[in-house]
Design a protein around this motif. Sequence first.
Motif, PDB file in Angstrom:
ATOM      1  N   ASP A 189       0.817  -1.220   0.000  1.00  0.00           N
ATOM      2  CA  ASP A 189       0.000   0.000   0.000  1.00  0.00           C
ATOM      3  C   ASP A 189       0.850   1.269   0.000  1.00  0.00           C
ATOM      4  O   ASP A 189       0.486   2.268  -0.630  1.00  0.00           O
ATOM      5  N   ALA A 243       1.695   2.747  -3.508  1.00  0.00           N
ATOM      6  CA  ALA A 243       0.647   3.062  -4.492  1.00  0.00           C
ATOM      7  C   ALA A 243       0.989   4.342  -5.249  1.00  0.00           C
ATOM      8  O   ALA A 243       1.294   5.367  -4.642  1.00  0.00           O
ATOM      9  N   GLN A 284      -3.263  -3.272  -4.165  1.00  0.00           N
ATOM     10  CA  GLN A 284      -1.801  -3.288  -4.147  1.00  0.00           C
ATOM     11  C   GLN A 284      -1.419  -4.722  -3.806  1.00  0.00           C
ATOM     12  O   GLN A 284      -1.601  -5.185  -2.680  1.00  0.00           O
TER      13      GLN A 284
END
Length: 204
Positions: free
Chosen positions: A92, A95, A108
């Motif tokens: 994450d 991202a 993700q």
Amino acid sequence: MFKGFLLGIIVTIGTLIVIGYVSLQFGLIPANADAQPTALEQWAANTSLTATLQREAPRGPSPVQLTDQTLIDGIHLYAQHCAICHGTAQGDASASPIARGEYPAPPQLATDGVEDDPPSYTFWKLKHGIRWTAMPSWKGTLSIRQMWVLALFLKHMNKLPPAAEKAWQQVKNGTEPSNPANSGTPPQQANTPPSSGYATSGSE
Ligand code: HEC
């Protein structure tokens, strides 16, 4: 009696069509991407995708053999085509700006992966893409073999052998400072004035 029933059905369907049309025409159905999908949208999309996968995903095992080299090839393909939306080993936290703006948000995959899915399901998603999302169909870009290679990497991404794990940790998604395009200092040739040939080509 039956006539009344039939009329009731026709009037109901007609009313629903009119309500649907008016809602679209007056912009009452949200068209923006800066929102979370509603529970109804998620349910409809998941139900449709699951049923399609059960019907259409190829049966049997992957035609591509799982080796260290297959995994490394998958990682290179992923770095080139997928990391921009699905992130890197940092999950994450990695991202990209593109991923952050999509509706629905792309998972993700390092933190929210598909290791539980059969590779044939992942293969189908790669080949055909996922409708009403940013997930592209890759069948015009990647070979059948490359799509299986990617599916095998995603199946095993949480238990990679050392050489593959090293390659995976090095994947960037194009937004890290180590990429000269994002370092703040524009690359040299961006400052070079256009050559005279380029400057006059506008008159054509
Ligand atoms: C432009 C953005 C974008 C790119 C590039 C992209 N994807 Fe996706 N992908 C998405 C989105 C958005 C979804 C979520 C779809 C949904 O919500 O059902 C998705 C879904 C998936 C899923 C299903 C995840 C799940 O939880 O079921 C897999 C697997 C996947 N992508 C693999 C890939 C691979 C491998 C590549 C590279 C070849 C790739 N994607 C490239 C946007 C992208």
